[in-house]
Write a protein that holds these residues in place. Structure first.
Motif, PDB file in Angstrom:
ATOM      1  N   HIS A 128      17.604  -4.814 -25.261  1.00 56.50           N
ATOM      2  CA  HIS A 128      18.192  -5.661 -26.309  1.00 56.50           C
ATOM      3  C   HIS A 128      19.622  -6.058 -25.991  1.00 56.50           C
ATOM      4  O   HIS A 128      20.105  -7.097 -26.411  1.00 56.50           O
ATOM      5  CB  HIS A 128      18.192  -4.896 -27.657  1.00 56.50           C
ATOM      6  N   ASP A 129      20.334  -5.180 -25.259  1.00 60.24           N
ATOM      7  CA  ASP A 129      21.748  -5.432 -24.976  1.00 60.24           C
ATOM      8  C   ASP A 129      21.966  -6.088 -23.625  1.00 60.24           C
ATOM      9  O   ASP A 129      23.050  -5.968 -23.043  1.00 60.24           O
ATOM     10  CB  ASP A 129      22.537  -4.116 -25.060  1.00 60.24           C
ATOM     11  N   ALA A 130      20.951  -6.800 -23.130  1.00 64.25           N
ATOM     12  CA  ALA A 130      21.039  -7.407 -21.795  1.00 64.25           C
ATOM     13  C   ALA A 130      22.290  -8.268 -21.620  1.00 64.25           C
ATOM     14  O   ALA A 130      22.907  -8.279 -20.555  1.00 64.25           O
ATOM     15  CB  ALA A 130      19.785  -8.229 -21.520  1.00 64.25           C
ATOM     16  N   LEU A 131      22.683  -8.946 -22.680  1.00 65.95           N
ATOM     17  CA  LEU A 131      23.862  -9.817 -22.605  1.00 65.95           C
ATOM     18  C   LEU A 131      25.114  -9.002 -22.277  1.00 65.95           C
ATOM     19  O   LEU A 131      25.956  -9.413 -21.471  1.00 65.95           O
ATOM     20  CB  LEU A 131      24.034 -10.521 -23.958  1.00 65.95           C
ATOM     21  N   PHE A 132      25.222  -7.818 -22.903  1.00 63.70           N
ATOM     22  CA  PHE A 132      26.384  -6.953 -22.643  1.00 63.70           C
ATOM     23  C   PHE A 132      26.333  -6.397 -21.223  1.00 63.70           C
ATOM     24  O   PHE A 132      27.358  -6.195 -20.588  1.00 63.70           O
ATOM     25  CB  PHE A 132      26.432  -5.802 -23.654  1.00 63.70           C
ATOM     26  N   PHE A 133      25.114  -6.111 -20.732  1.00 64.66           N
ATOM     27  CA  PHE A 133      24.998  -5.601 -19.359  1.00 64.66           C
ATOM     28  C   PHE A 133      25.595  -6.636 -18.398  1.00 64.66           C
ATOM     29  O   PHE A 133      26.374  -6.311 -17.506  1.00 64.66           O
ATOM     30  CB  PHE A 133      23.534  -5.366 -18.943  1.00 64.66           C
ATOM     31  N   GLU A 134      25.188  -7.869 -18.617  1.00 69.74           N
ATOM     32  CA  GLU A 134      25.595  -8.946 -17.715  1.00 69.74           C
ATOM     33  C   GLU A 134      27.110  -9.114 -17.721  1.00 69.74           C
ATOM     34  O   GLU A 134      27.747  -9.204 -16.685  1.00 69.74           O
ATOM     35  CB  GLU A 134      24.927 -10.228 -18.216  1.00 69.74           C
ATOM     36  N   ARG A 135      27.683  -9.120 -18.927  1.00 68.83           N
ATOM     37  CA  ARG A 135      29.127  -9.392 -19.046  1.00 68.83           C
ATOM     38  C   ARG A 135      29.987  -8.243 -18.558  1.00 68.83           C
ATOM     39  O   ARG A 135      31.112  -8.437 -18.124  1.00 68.83           O
ATOM     40  CB  ARG A 135      29.473  -9.682 -20.498  1.00 68.83           C
ATOM     41  N   SER A 136      29.477  -7.004 -18.676  1.00 75.50           N
ATOM     42  CA  SER A 136      30.325  -5.843 -18.372  1.00 75.50           C
ATOM     43  C   SER A 136      29.968  -5.171 -17.049  1.00 75.50           C
ATOM     44  O   SER A 136      30.607  -4.199 -16.661  1.00 75.50           O
ATOM     45  CB  SER A 136      30.171  -4.804 -19.489  1.00 75.50           C
ATOM     46  N   GLY A 137      28.939  -5.657 -16.369  1.00 72.07           N
ATOM     47  CA  GLY A 137      28.494  -4.964 -15.151  1.00 72.07           C
ATOM     48  C   GLY A 137      27.753  -3.688 -15.485  1.00 72.07           C
ATOM     49  O   GLY A 137      27.709  -2.752 -14.686  1.00 72.07           O
ATOM     50  N   GLY A 138      27.172  -3.642 -16.670  1.00 75.95           N
ATOM     51  CA  GLY A 138      26.461  -2.435 -17.111  1.00 75.95           C
ATOM     52  C   GLY A 138      24.985  -2.462 -16.774  1.00 75.95           C
ATOM     53  O   GLY A 138      24.552  -3.168 -15.851  1.00 75.95           O
ATOM     54  N   GLY A 139      24.190  -1.720 -17.542  1.00 73.53           N
ATOM     55  CA  GLY A 139      22.760  -1.646 -17.259  1.00 73.53           C
ATOM     56  C   GLY A 139      22.110  -0.544 -18.065  1.00 73.53           C
ATOM     57  O   GLY A 139      22.558  -0.204 -19.164  1.00 73.53           O
ATOM     58  N   ILE A 140      21.065   0.024 -17.494  1.00 71.82           N
ATOM     59  CA  ILE A 140      20.282   1.049 -18.201  1.00 71.82           C
ATOM     60  C   ILE A 140      20.384   2.386 -17.449  1.00 71.82           C
ATOM     61  O   ILE A 140      20.274   2.413 -16.221  1.00 71.82           O
ATOM     62  CB  ILE A 140      18.818   0.588 -18.350  1.00 71.82           C
ATOM     63  N   THR A 141      20.621   3.448 -18.213  1.00 70.12           N
ATOM     64  CA  THR A 141      20.724   4.799 -17.648  1.00 70.12           C
ATOM     65  C   THR A 141      19.579   5.657 -18.191  1.00 70.12           C
ATOM     66  O   THR A 141      19.290   5.617 -19.389  1.00 70.12           O
ATOM     67  CB  THR A 141      22.079   5.444 -18.032  1.00 70.12           C
ATOM     68  N   LEU A 142      18.953   6.416 -17.296  1.00 71.05           N
ATOM     69  CA  LEU A 142      17.978   7.423 -17.729  1.00 71.05           C
ATOM     70  C   LEU A 142      18.674   8.775 -17.715  1.00 71.05           C
ATOM     71  O   LEU A 142      19.242   9.180 -16.697  1.00 71.05           O
ATOM     72  CB  LEU A 142      16.765   7.448 -16.799  1.00 71.05           C
ATOM     73  N   SER A 143      18.622   9.476 -18.853  1.00 72.12           N
ATOM     74  CA  SER A 143      19.284  10.773 -18.963  1.00 72.12           C
ATOM     75  C   SER A 143      18.347  11.713 -19.720  1.00 72.12           C
ATOM     76  O   SER A 143      17.163  11.443 -19.876  1.00 72.12           O
ATOM     77  CB  SER A 143      20.626  10.581 -19.689  1.00 72.12           C
ATOM     78  N   GLY A 144      18.861  12.853 -20.160  1.00 76.20           N
ATOM     79  CA  GLY A 144      17.961  13.775 -20.858  1.00 76.20           C
ATOM     80  C   GLY A 144      18.714  14.876 -21.570  1.00 76.20           C
ATOM     81  O   GLY A 144      19.887  14.692 -21.908  1.00 76.20           O
ATOM     82  N   GLY A 145      18.003  16.078 -21.577  1.00 76.41           N
ATOM     83  CA  GLY A 145      16.791  16.429 -20.863  1.00 76.41           C
ATOM     84  C   GLY A 145      16.883  16.085 -19.379  1.00 76.41           C
ATOM     85  O   GLY A 145      17.954  15.943 -18.834  1.00 76.41           O
ATOM     86  N   GLU A 146      15.730  15.929 -18.792  1.00 73.54           N
ATOM     87  CA  GLU A 146      15.678  15.635 -17.364  1.00 73.54           C
ATOM     88  C   GLU A 146      14.613  14.555 -17.102  1.00 73.54           C
ATOM     89  O   GLU A 146      13.397  14.852 -17.209  1.00 73.54           O
ATOM     90  CB  GLU A 146      15.361  16.918 -16.585  1.00 73.54           C
ATOM     91  N   PRO A 147      15.049  13.346 -16.732  1.00 71.74           N
ATOM     92  CA  PRO A 147      14.082  12.263 -16.485  1.00 71.74           C
ATOM     93  C   PRO A 147      13.082  12.585 -15.385  1.00 71.74           C
ATOM     94  O   PRO A 147      11.945  12.093 -15.422  1.00 71.74           O
ATOM     95  CB  PRO A 147      14.969  11.080 -16.080  1.00 71.74           C
ATOM     96  N   LEU A 148      13.471  13.415 -14.405  1.00 70.49           N
ATOM     97  CA  LEU A 148      12.549  13.700 -13.294  1.00 70.49           C
ATOM     98  C   LEU A 148      11.350  14.539 -13.751  1.00 70.49           C
ATOM     99  O   LEU A 148      10.385  14.693 -13.010  1.00 70.49           O
ATOM    100  CB  LEU A 148      13.278  14.403 -12.147  1.00 70.49           C
ATOM    101  N   MET A 149      11.389  15.076 -14.965  1.00 68.17           N
ATOM    102  CA  MET A 149      10.220  15.799 -15.487  1.00 68.17           C
ATOM    103  C   MET A 149       9.126  14.836 -15.940  1.00 68.17           C
ATOM    104  O   MET A 149       7.995  15.255 -16.174  1.00 68.17           O
ATOM    105  CB  MET A 149      10.617  16.691 -16.667  1.00 68.17           C
TER     106      MET A 149
END
Ligand code: SF4
Ligand code: SF4
Length: 314
Positions: A128-149
């Protein structure tokens, strides 16, 4: 967001997450959305997110709010709740996290943590926040817990990010088979890697697992996959803040990995302690105070003597 243009995405991959948080500023570059996976193979003595540890959904109960009305008792399909001394008490052995009780509580005393989702749904929510990703050099982070599980869910989300051109970050404790690590990191632009203790026996005592696999994996990420990395070091007084361990940690990062890896020091805090009570858990193992600002500056200088660019987190 329309998904039809993404090629070969397994959008049916399912798993459990416990939060999708927008406007994250500390989980990688720019403005990001962080997807928190539920389930962790470690049990750090200082863990401030105990609600992330189990893979299944769990109840948080705020007993102070409970007035003993017993509505939850009658709707629980597993007869896991009883009223004792005017308060609802949950038998965690019987509770299967269905969450019926959370919908009837007039005091909002009961909250279910964790929900089943598909890669498609989690991605669409995060994007949903794709516009902010583009403007700020951001993106999506996987965190947890542990995503590798939950590697299938992680890979499906990450592949979708790549198809849409989003920067991806993985925040990990590194405890997983190499095959899993390598298959997930194919789609990762930056990895945030935790260093909890350098001594295998102490690591096992404090987190429940040895650090051997974790350190082997991080060396292979650096030297075989060459994925950009940031080191994260929790500073927990009385657990991992001895000068010996701090020197060993800094030396490992600078000499066995690379002195160009930025280091983020995260001072221990007690903000999550109340969650143990709300999970009706009595195993919070340490009695530490947060390190002082002067102590954190000392540790920062210690890391800098190894040529490491070092920051102190909040
Ligand atoms: S790795 Fe993180 S989530 Fe898992 S137990 Fe340790 S502090 Fe908690
Ligand atoms: S429904 Fe809520 S207020 Fe009523 S007994 Fe259960 S937890 Fe307490």
């Amino acid at each position: 967001m329309k998904s039809s243009s993404a090629p070969n995405i397994d959008s049916a991959s399912r798993g459990t997450v416990f939060d999708i948080q927008d406007f994250s500023l500390h989980d990688g570059p720019g403005i990001r959305t962080t997807i928190f996976f539920k389930g962790c193979p470690l049990r750090c003595a200082w863990c401030q997110n105990p609600e992330s540890q189990q893979k299944h959904a769990e109840l948080l109960v705020d007993t102070d709010k409970c007035d003993g009305c017993a509505r939850c008792v009658f709707v629980c399909p597993h007869r896991a709740i009883a009223i004792r001394d005017g308060k609802a008490v949950t038998n965690r052995q019987l509770c299967e996290g269905a969450g019926d009780c959370t919908t009837v509580c007039p005091q909002n005393a009961r909250q279910l943590i964790g929900r089943q989702t598909t890669a498609h749904t989690a991605f669409d929510e995060a994007a949903h926040d794709a516009l902010f990703f583009e403007r700020s050099g951001g993106g999506i982070t996987l965190s947890g817990g542990e995503p590798l599980m939950q590697p299938l869910l992680a890979i499906s989300i990450l592949r979708r990010c790549k198809a849409f051109g989003f920067h991806t970050t993985l925040d990990t404790c590194g405890y997983a088979k190499w095959q899993t690590v390598a298959s997930v990191l194919r789609y990762v632009d930056l990895v945030l890697y935790d260093f909890k203790h350098m001594d295998p026996a102490e690591h096992a005592r404090l987190t429940g697992v040895s650090n051997r696999l974790i350190l082997e994996n991080v060396k292979r990420i650096q030297h075989e996959l060459e994925v950009p990395m940031r080191a994260r070091v929790p500073i927990v007084p009385g657990c991992n803040d001895s000068d010996d361990n701090l020197h060993a940690t800094a030396a490992f990062i600078a000499l066995e990995l690379a002195p160009t890896i930025p280091v983020h020091l995260n001072p221990y805090h007690r903000l999550g302690v109340g969650k143990y009570a709300r999970l009706e858990r009595h195993d919070y193992a340490i009695d530490a105070e947060p390190p002082s600002a002067a102590r954190m500056q000392y540790i920062k200088r210690l890391f800098e003597t190894y040529g490491l660019q070092t920051e102190i987190g909040g």
